[in-house]
Scaffold this motif. Structure first.
Motif, PDB file in Angstrom:
ATOM      1  N   ALA A 616       0.992   0.812   6.435  1.00 55.20           N
ATOM      2  CA  ALA A 616       2.388   1.232   6.601  1.00 55.20           C
ATOM      3  C   ALA A 616       3.227   1.001   5.345  1.00 55.20           C
ATOM      4  CB  ALA A 616       3.012   0.492   7.793  1.00 55.20           C
ATOM      5  N   ILE A 617       2.801   0.071   4.464  1.00 47.59           N
ATOM      6  CA  ILE A 617       3.644  -0.249   3.298  1.00 47.59           C
ATOM      7  C   ILE A 617       2.987   0.133   1.977  1.00 47.59           C
ATOM      8  CG2 ILE A 617       4.736  -2.161   4.522  1.00 47.59           C
ATOM      9  CD1 ILE A 617       3.000  -4.050   2.818  1.00 47.59           C
ATOM     10  N   LYS A 618       1.808   0.778   2.016  1.00 47.96           N
ATOM     11  CA  LYS A 618       1.117   1.106   0.770  1.00 47.96           C
ATOM     12  C   LYS A 618       1.942   2.006  -0.143  1.00 47.96           C
ATOM     13  CE  LYS A 618      -3.789   0.444   1.693  1.00 47.96           C
ATOM     14  NZ  LYS A 618      -5.120   1.078   1.757  1.00 47.96           N
ATOM     15  N   GLU A 619       2.745   2.902   0.453  1.00 55.41           N
ATOM     16  CA  GLU A 619       3.538   3.823  -0.357  1.00 55.41           C
ATOM     17  C   GLU A 619       4.690   3.127  -1.077  1.00 55.41           C
ATOM     18  OE1 GLU A 619       2.787   7.790   2.435  1.00 55.41           O
ATOM     19  OE2 GLU A 619       4.811   7.002   2.143  1.00 55.41           O
ATOM     20  N   PHE A 626      10.105  -4.473  -4.530  1.00 52.96           N
ATOM     21  CA  PHE A 626       9.417  -4.545  -3.230  1.00 52.96           C
ATOM     22  C   PHE A 626       8.260  -5.537  -3.341  1.00 52.96           C
ATOM     23  CE2 PHE A 626       8.132  -3.231   0.898  1.00 52.96           C
ATOM     24  CZ  PHE A 626       6.757  -3.370   0.910  1.00 52.96           C
ATOM     25  N   THR A 627       8.196  -6.523  -2.466  1.00 54.45           N
ATOM     26  CA  THR A 627       7.132  -7.531  -2.493  1.00 54.45           C
ATOM     27  C   THR A 627       6.777  -7.955  -1.078  1.00 54.45           C
ATOM     28  OG1 THR A 627       6.464  -9.713  -3.307  1.00 54.45           O
ATOM     29  CG2 THR A 627       8.783  -9.438  -2.747  1.00 54.45           C
ATOM     30  N   GLY A 638       6.069  -6.803 -10.547  1.00 56.25           N
ATOM     31  CA  GLY A 638       4.762  -6.778 -11.196  1.00 56.25           C
ATOM     32  C   GLY A 638       4.118  -5.409 -11.186  1.00 56.25           C
ATOM     33  N   LEU A 639       3.951  -4.805  -9.995  1.00 54.90           N
ATOM     34  CA  LEU A 639       3.287  -3.515  -9.906  1.00 54.90           C
ATOM     35  C   LEU A 639       4.164  -2.382 -10.440  1.00 54.90           C
ATOM     36  CD1 LEU A 639       1.433  -3.747  -6.477  1.00 54.90           C
ATOM     37  CD2 LEU A 639       0.487  -3.944  -8.771  1.00 54.90           C
ATOM     38  N   SER A 640       5.484  -2.532 -10.315  1.00 56.15           N
ATOM     39  CA  SER A 640       6.385  -1.515 -10.862  1.00 56.15           C
ATOM     40  C   SER A 640       6.247  -1.441 -12.382  1.00 56.15           C
ATOM     41  CB  SER A 640       7.834  -1.834 -10.475  1.00 56.15           C
ATOM     42  OG  SER A 640       8.723  -0.919 -11.082  1.00 56.15           O
ATOM     43  N   TYR A 654      -2.744   6.044 -11.077  1.00 50.18           N
ATOM     44  CA  TYR A 654      -3.019   4.920 -10.177  1.00 50.18           C
ATOM     45  C   TYR A 654      -3.603   5.452  -8.882  1.00 50.18           C
ATOM     46  CZ  TYR A 654      -1.888   1.921  -6.222  1.00 50.18           C
ATOM     47  OH  TYR A 654      -1.950   1.207  -5.059  1.00 50.18           O
ATOM     48  N   THR A 655      -4.646   4.766  -8.369  1.00 51.87           N
ATOM     49  CA  THR A 655      -5.177   5.066  -7.028  1.00 51.87           C
ATOM     50  C   THR A 655      -5.283   3.763  -6.269  1.00 51.87           C
ATOM     51  OG1 THR A 655      -7.448   4.874  -7.846  1.00 51.87           O
ATOM     52  CG2 THR A 655      -6.486   7.086  -7.773  1.00 51.87           C
ATOM     53  N   GLY A 656      -4.843   3.757  -5.007  1.00 52.51           N
ATOM     54  CA  GLY A 656      -4.862   2.545  -4.192  1.00 52.51           C
ATOM     55  C   GLY A 656      -6.162   2.389  -3.450  1.00 52.51           C
TER      56      GLY A 656
END
Length: 656
Positions: A616-619, A626-627, A638-640, A654-656
Motif C-alpha cells: 500500500a505504501i510502495k508508491e 516520507f518514512t 534518504g530514498l528521495s 529505479y525498480t522496487g
C-alpha cells in the motif's frame, strides 16, 4: 608438532572412542537429511574435523566436499577452513608438497579477507610442515609471523578458548624449532610459556606434547631424571586426552632416552609400547619410527631373529605409506575434477541468468511503451486543462496579490530542506565512521607486522652475508621482497578506504571519475555493516555479493553513487535488524548486493530478507519526507536523495 584449526580441538579431543563414533554416526545421518547447502556444509566441516587424526583420507574427502559448497557461494572464510583441514590431513599422510600447496591457497584467501587470526594460524601450520621436513630455515619466518600476528590480534580481541589453545600450540611449535636446531635454552623459553598456559587454562589436548618436548630439552642437557619425569607426565596427559598418536611419540622418546644411557632392556620395553600404541591407532608413520628403533636396538644386541621381525614390520609400514600415496593421488584427481565441474555449472547458471535478464528487459521495454502511450494521453488532457485555466486567470487577481508571500514561504522551505538534506548526509557519514575504523585497522596491523618481520629478516640477511652464504642471503631477500609486496597491497587497501571516506564526506562537485563499481559497492557495504555493528554489537548478518566481473570502469560522480549505496545499505540493515528482534533464533539476517551489465546500462541490486515494505505504501517511498521509521529515527530524505542522484544525476532508473 601439532597443526592448528578453529574447530579441531573443540571436536576431536573431547570424546573418547565410543563417543566419537556415536558423534560421527549422528553427523552422517544429519548430512544425509540436510536440505540446504548451509546445513550440508556445517555437517561436512564437522565430519572433516572429526576424521583428521583417526582417518586423514576421510578428512580429505569431506573437506573437499565442504570446500566446493563454500566456493559455490563465495564463502571465503569457510573456503579457508576447509583448505586448512585438507592440508592438515595431507601433512599427516606425509605428502608435504600437497599440504603446503593447500595451506598457501588458504593463506591467500585469508589475507584477501583481512582475517588476522586465520592468517596467523595458517602461517604457523606452514612453518610446522617445514619443520617436519627438517627445513628449519624456511620454517622460522612462518613461525615468527604466526606468533606475532596472534599476539597482535589478542591486543584488540578477547581470545576464545580454542584461540587460547591454538596460541599454546604456536608457542610449543616455536619451542620445537629451537629444540631441533639444538638451542635448548630458547626451546625451554617458548615451551615453558606453552606449558604454563596449558596448566592455567586446563588445555588437556596440548599439555602432553609440551611435556614431551620439555623432556627432550632436559635430555638434550643430559638431565636423565628430569627428562624421564616429563616423559611420564606426557604419557599420562596423552592418555587422559585420548591422544594415542602423541602418546606413541612420548613412549618412543622414553625409549630413546634409555638407549642413550645404555639401558637396553628399558629402551626395548618402551619402544615396544610405542609400537603397540601406534599400531592400534593405525598411525603408520609412528609404526615406522618405532619399528626402526626396535630393529636398531635388537641389531645392536645381535639378536637377529628379533631384528628381522621388526625389519619386516618396518617394511610393511613403508608399503602401507606408499599405498596411501596412491590413494592421495586419486583423491587429488577426484577433487580437481569436481572443482572443474562446479566451475562449468556456475558458467551455465550465469548464462541462464543472462537469458532471463534479457527477457526481463524485453518485458520492461514493452511496459515502457505502454507508459509512453499513457503519458501522451495525459499530455493531451493537460493541454485541455491549460486552456481551461486560461479562462480562469481573470478570477485570480487576489491570488496574484499573495504571490510574493508564497514565494517567501517557498524560499524558507527550500532553506529548511537544504539543512535537512545536509543533516541526512552527515548522519550517513557518522554511521560510516565506525565501519571505516574497523576496516582500516586490519590493513594497518598487517603493514606493521610485515614491516617488523622484514626488519628482522634484514638482520638475518646481513648475518648470512657476513658468513659468505650468498645463496641463503638471496632466499631471505626473496622473503623480504614478498613482505614488501604485502605491505604495498595492504597500504593500497588502507589508501582506498581513506579516499572513499573523503569522497563521501565532501560536497559533490559533479565531476565524473573512472570507477570500478564492484569495488565501490563492496567497500561501502562493509563500511555500512561495521558502522551498524559499532552501535549494536548484538547485530549480525550474512553479506552476500554477486558481482559481474565483466563490467568495465564507469565514469560516475563517486560521491553521489557512494551516498546512494549507503542509503540503500542502511535501509536493508535496518529491515533485517528489525525482523531479527521479532523473529526466532532460526531467522538468519541476509543482505545481498549484485551487479550486472545489461547492454549499455549497469544494474545494481540490493536485497534483504527483512520486514519488507507493505504494497500500500510502495508508491510513496520516493517522496521527500516520507518514512516508515519511528519518529526521530529517519528524515524521509534518504530514498528521495537517492532517486535524484541516480535519475537526475546519472540518467538511471529505479525498480522496487
Amino acid at each position: 608438532m601439532k597443526k592448528l584449526s578453529l574447530l579441531l580441538f573443540l571436536l576431536i579431543t573431547v570424546f573418547f572412542a565410543a563417543a566419537q563414533k556415536k558423534k560421527i554416526d549422528t553427523l552422517r545421518v544429519a548430512l544425509s537429511k540436510a536440505k540446504t547447502d548451509t546445513m550440508q556444509f556445517t555437517n561436512l566441516l564437522a565430519l572433516s574435523t572429526l576424521y583428521f587424526l583417526p582417518n586423514p583420507d576421510s578428512c580429505i574427502i569431506f573437506g573437499q566436499q565442504g570446500y566446493l559448497i563454500a566456493k559455490k557461494h563465495n564463502w571465503l572464510q569457510d573456503e579457508a577452513y576447509c583448505l586448512n583441514d585438507i592440508a592438515n590431513s595431507y601433512g599427516n599422510l606425509g605428502d608435504f608438497a600437497k599440504s603446503i600447496r593447500f595451506y598457501l591457497q588458504a593463506l591467500k584467501i585469508a589475507e584477501q579477507s583481512n582475517d588476522m587470526y586465520q592468517v596467523s594460524y595458517l602461517n604457523e601450520n606452514i612453518g610446522s610442515d617445514y619443520i617436519q621436513q627438517h627445513d628449519y630455515k624456511k620454517a622460522l619466518p612462518y613461525l615468527r609471523l604466526g606468533l606475532k600476528l596472534i599476539n597482535t590480534y589478542a591486543l584488540s580481541n578477547k581470545l576464545a578458548p580454542d584461540q587460547i589453545m591454538n596460541r599454546a600450540v604456536m608457542y610449543m611449535n616455536s619451542g620445537e624449532y629451537f629444540l631441533y636446531t639444538h638451542q635448548a635454552d630458547s626451546a625451554a623459553y617458548y615451551l615453558t610459556i606453552s606449558y604454563n598456559d596449558c596448566k592455567k587454562f586446563n588445555i588437556v589436548q596440548v599439555i602432553g606434547g609440551t611435556q614431551r618436548d620439555l623432556g627432550e630439552v632436559e635430555a638434550e642437557k643430559g638431565h636423565k631424571a628430569r627428562a624421564l619425569q616429563f616423559f611420564g607426565q606426557a604419557v599420562m596427559s596423552d592418555k587422559s586426552a585420548d591422544d594415542a598418536e602423541d602418546m606413541s611419540v612420548a613412549l618412543l622418546s622414553t625409549a630413546n632416552l634409555y638407549h642413550k644411557f645404555k639401558q637396553q632392556d628399558s629402551a626395548e620395553y618402551y619402544a615396544q609400547k610405542a609400537l603397540d600404541t601406534a599400531a592400534a591407532g593405525k598411525f603408520q608413520q609412528d609404526v615406522l619410527n618405532a619399528g626402526k628403533a626396535l630393529y636398531t636396538f635388537y641389531d645392536e644386541d645381535h639378536n637377529l631373529p628379533q631384528a628381522y621381525k621388526y625389519f619386516k614390520i618396518t617394511t610393511a609400514a613403508k608399503d602401507s605409506l606408499y599405498s596411501q600415496d596412491k590413494i592421495k593421488q586419486l583423491l587429488s584427481i577426484d577433487f580437481d575434477e569436481k572443482e572443474r565441474r562446479q566451475e562449468l555449472e556456475t558458467a551455465q547458471r550465469e548464462a541462464q541468468k543472462e537469458a532471463e535478464n534479457r527477457l526481463r528487459t524485453y518485458i520492461l521495454s514493452g511496459g515502457l511503451g505502454v507508459l509512453l502511450l499513457l503519458a501522451l494521453i495525459f499530455w493531451r488532457n493537460s493541454n485541455h486543462r491549460k486552456r481551461a485555466n486560461t479562462l480562469l486567470q481573470s478570477r485570480n487577481a487576489e491570488i496574484e496579490k499573495q504571490k510574493k508571500s508564497v514565494e517567501t514561504t517557498l524560499a524558507e522551505l527550500k532553506t529548511t530542506q537544504a539543512h535537512l538534506v545536509q543533516s541526512a548526509k552527515m548522519a550517513s557519514l557518522g554511521e560510516l565512521t565506525a565501519g571505516i575504523a574497523h576496516e582500516i585497522q586490519n590493513p594497518l596491523n598487517f603493514v606493521n607486522n610485515f614491516s617488523e618481520v622484514s626488519a628482522e629478516l634484514f638482520d638475518e640477511m646481513d648475518a648470512e652475508l657476513d658468513k659468505g652464504d650468498v645463496a641463503e642471503a638471496k632466499l631471505i631477500s626473496a622473503d623480504i621482497k614478498q613482505n614488501l609486496e604485502k605491505i604495498h597491497h595492504h597500504g593500497k587497501r588502507a589508501d582506498f578506504i581513506v579516499k572513499g571516506m573523503l569522497e563521501h564526506s565532501r560536497a559533490s562537485t559533479g565531476e565524473r571519475q573512472s570507477t570500478n563499481i564492484n569495488s565501490l559497492a563492496d567497500e561501502f557495504l562493509k563500511l555500512s555493516y561495521h558502522g551498524l555493528r559499532a552501535k549494536d554489537k548484538s547485530f549480525n548478518a550474512e553479506l552476500v555479493t554477486n558481482f559481474d566481473t565483466s563490467i568495465p570502469r564507469l565514469n560516475i560522480v563517486q560521491q553521489d553513487i557512494g551516498r546512494v549505496l549507503v542509503n540503500l545499505y542502511n535501509n536493508a540493515f535496518y529491515a533485517v535488524n528489525q525482523k531479527a528482534k521479532m523473529a526466532g533464533t532460526d531467522y538468519k539476517p541476509e543482505v545481498e548486493v549484485s551487479t550486472v551489465a545489461k547492454g549499455d546500462t549497469i544494474e545494481i541490486s540490493v536485497k534483504d530478507n527483512g520486514i519488507g515494505i507493505p504494497e500500500a505504501i510502495k508508491e510513496k517511498i520516493m517522496q521527500p519526507f516520507f518514512t516508515t521509521k519511528p519518529t526521530g529515527e529517519g528524515t524521509g530524505l534518504g530514498l528521495s536523495l537517492t532517486y535524484d542522484m541516480v535519475v537526475k544525476g546519472h540518467g538511471g532508473g529505479y525498480t522496487g
